[in-house]
Design a protein around this motif. Structure first.
Motif, PDB file in Angstrom:
ATOM      1  N   SER A 231       2.406   5.471  14.561  1.00 44.02           N
ATOM      2  CA  SER A 231       1.609   4.642  15.193  1.00 44.02           C
ATOM      3  C   SER A 231       0.784   3.753  13.950  1.00 44.02           C
TER       4      SER A 231
ATOM      5  N   ASP B 252      -3.527  -6.144  15.253  1.00 39.59           N
ATOM      6  CA  ASP B 252      -1.931  -5.608  16.194  1.00 39.59           C
ATOM      7  C   ASP B 252      -2.239  -4.066  16.523  1.00 39.59           C
ATOM      8  N   TYR B 253      -1.618  -3.020  17.209  1.00 35.26           N
ATOM      9  CA  TYR B 253      -1.500  -2.181  16.837  1.00 35.26           C
ATOM     10  C   TYR B 253      -0.030  -1.444  17.612  1.00 35.26           C
ATOM     11  N   ASN B 254       0.456  -1.213  16.624  1.00 34.44           N
ATOM     12  CA  ASN B 254       2.088  -1.491  16.185  1.00 34.44           C
ATOM     13  C   ASN B 254       2.308   0.227  17.148  1.00 34.44           C
TER      14      ASN B 254
ATOM     15  N   ASN C 166       4.560  -2.394   8.113  1.00 34.36           N
ATOM     16  CA  ASN C 166       4.271  -3.615   9.122  1.00 34.36           C
ATOM     17  C   ASN C 166       3.580  -4.563   8.978  1.00 34.36           C
TER      18      ASN C 166
ATOM     19  N   THR D 167      -2.372  -2.067  12.492  1.00 34.51           N
ATOM     20  CA  THR D 167      -3.125  -3.403  11.550  1.00 34.51           C
ATOM     21  C   THR D 167      -4.181  -4.764  11.456  1.00 34.51           C
TER      22      THR D 167
ATOM     23  N   SER E   6       9.909   0.247  16.904  1.00 35.77           N
ATOM     24  CA  SER E   6       8.743   0.865  17.015  1.00 35.77           C
ATOM     25  C   SER E   6       8.569  -1.221  17.979  1.00 35.77           C
TER      26      SER E   6
ATOM     27  N   ASN F 272       5.003  -4.034  19.023  1.00 39.21           N
ATOM     28  CA  ASN F 272       3.091  -4.193  18.544  1.00 39.21           C
ATOM     29  C   ASN F 272       2.597  -5.391  19.774  1.00 39.21           C
TER      30      ASN F 272
ATOM     31  N   GLY G  33      -0.381  -7.848  19.526  1.00 37.15           N
ATOM     32  CA  GLY G  33      -2.089  -8.032  18.554  1.00 37.15           C
ATOM     33  C   GLY G  33      -2.273  -9.667  19.161  1.00 37.15           C
TER      34      GLY G  33
ATOM     35  N   ASN H 153      -3.633  -1.764   6.487  1.00 33.97           N
ATOM     36  CA  ASN H 153      -2.455  -1.321   7.602  1.00 33.97           C
ATOM     37  C   ASN H 153      -3.296   0.548   7.598  1.00 33.97           C
TER      38      ASN H 153
END
Length: 336
Positions: free
Chosen positions: A325, A318-320, A54, A328, A301, A303, A305, A75
């Protein structure tokens, strides 16, 4: 459980198998030890690959020629609700010499992410020509120590080149102590397709493709622990990943939003190296560089953000969403 700082700077990683449990598992023979260790490690190596994959972008708007950004990226890859990754089914029919002390033939046991404790197994067999008779408890994992995430962190730099193209590099400077060595490198490229449109500066969004490669190397030397007789005993781990991404973002002066669809592929190679002398009823069993394990990982994946720009200083998060999951966050310094 003993701690081994191996996978990431900023984290301590429970590898309980590496000291007292490794001696017991090797006593079951190389085939059983390798089979168990492969299943035990698989989920945490998968989480590690996702974690280091990520943070390759915080905007689809590529930097112009000479524009740059230096980032400190962290992360946090969680697994608190991943029950299927915290345990696996150990069927004694798949093993040559391992049996459960309570007579069970199949039972759920912990992975390196799990929290199942108190599972006792026995060995009563002839291994390498020596009679082995012992009982021991299988190792548990990170959750048993109230750790429900795998972190990673590194420094990343991005520089704009020709129209729409930006190159990136990431690294974690080599960290060495008496028994631990960790380092990370990576490189990537981003191309902004909207830069080729006649009125690109007027468009409210940018669309880019990003490709990034990351490799993390770690080694832990536990010879000095004297948990197992022998010499030059160490675990060597190599994690690598490729991330192929399609990214879109807004192009506003201060606050922007971005999102991406990513395909991740990678692998984790873990080598158990050195000389090990396993005590038996008679003469010890000696193993040199007992075994190596390789786990491959791949998945899709997505994401979303946001990025805040305050002149030279920027923040992004951001969220992945993926098999593992990841949240970041980045602290960035740059010039457009």
């Amino acid at each position: 459980m003993k701690r081994i700082v191996l996978l990431f700077a900023l984290s301590s990683f429970s590898f309980g198998i590496a000291q007292s449990n490794l001696n017991d598992l090797l006593a079951a023979g190389l085939n059983d030890a390798e089979r168990f260790t492969t299943a035990w490690l698989a989920p945490v190596t998968e989480a590690g690959v996702y974690s280091i994959s990520n943070g390759w972008y915080n905007s689809a708007d590529a930097k112009p020629l000479g524009g740059f950004e230096i980032s400190i990226i962290g992360n946090i890859t969680g697994f608190k609700n991943k029950a299927d990754k915290k345990a696996f089914t150990l069927n004694t029919a798949d093993y040559e010499n391992l049996t459960f002390v309570d007579g069970s033939t199949s039972k759920e046991v912990a992975t390196a992410l799990g929290d199942i404790e108190g599972v006792d197994v026995a060995i009563n067999a002839t291994i390498e020509g020596q009679q082995v008779s012992t009982e021991f408890e299988l190792p548990s994992g990170l959750s048993s120590e109230d750790l429900n995430f795998v972190p990673s962190g590194y420094i990343q730099a991005s520089v704009g080149l020709i129209k729409g193209t930006e190159v990136k590099a990431r690294f974690l400077p080599k960290i060495k102590t008496d028994d631990v060595s960790i380092g990370l490198i990576g490189f990537g490229v981003q191309h902004d397709f909207t830069k080729h449109l006649p009125a690109d500066k007027l468009l409210p969004v940018a669309i880019s493709a990003v490709i990034g490669y990351t490799k993390l190397s770690g080694e832990y030397d536990f010879t000095s622990t004297e948990a197992i007789s022998g010499e030059n005993q160490r675990i060597d781990a190599q994690f690598s990943s490729w991330n192929f991404s399609a990214v879109v973002s807004t192009r506003l002066p201060v606050i922007n939003f971005y999102g991406g669809l990513n395909y991740i592929t990678g692998k984790a190679d873990t080598d158990i190296l050195g000389r090990y002398e396993i005590e038996t009823i008679a003469a010890p069993i000696v193993y040199n560089d007992p075994f190596a394990i390789s786990n491959k990982v791949s998945g899709v994946s997505g994401n979303i953000g946001t990025k805040l720009k305050l002149g030279f200083f920027r923040l992004n998060a951001d969220y992945n969403i993926a098999e593992f999951s990841t949240f970041t966050f980045g602290v960035n310094f740059g010039f457009r």
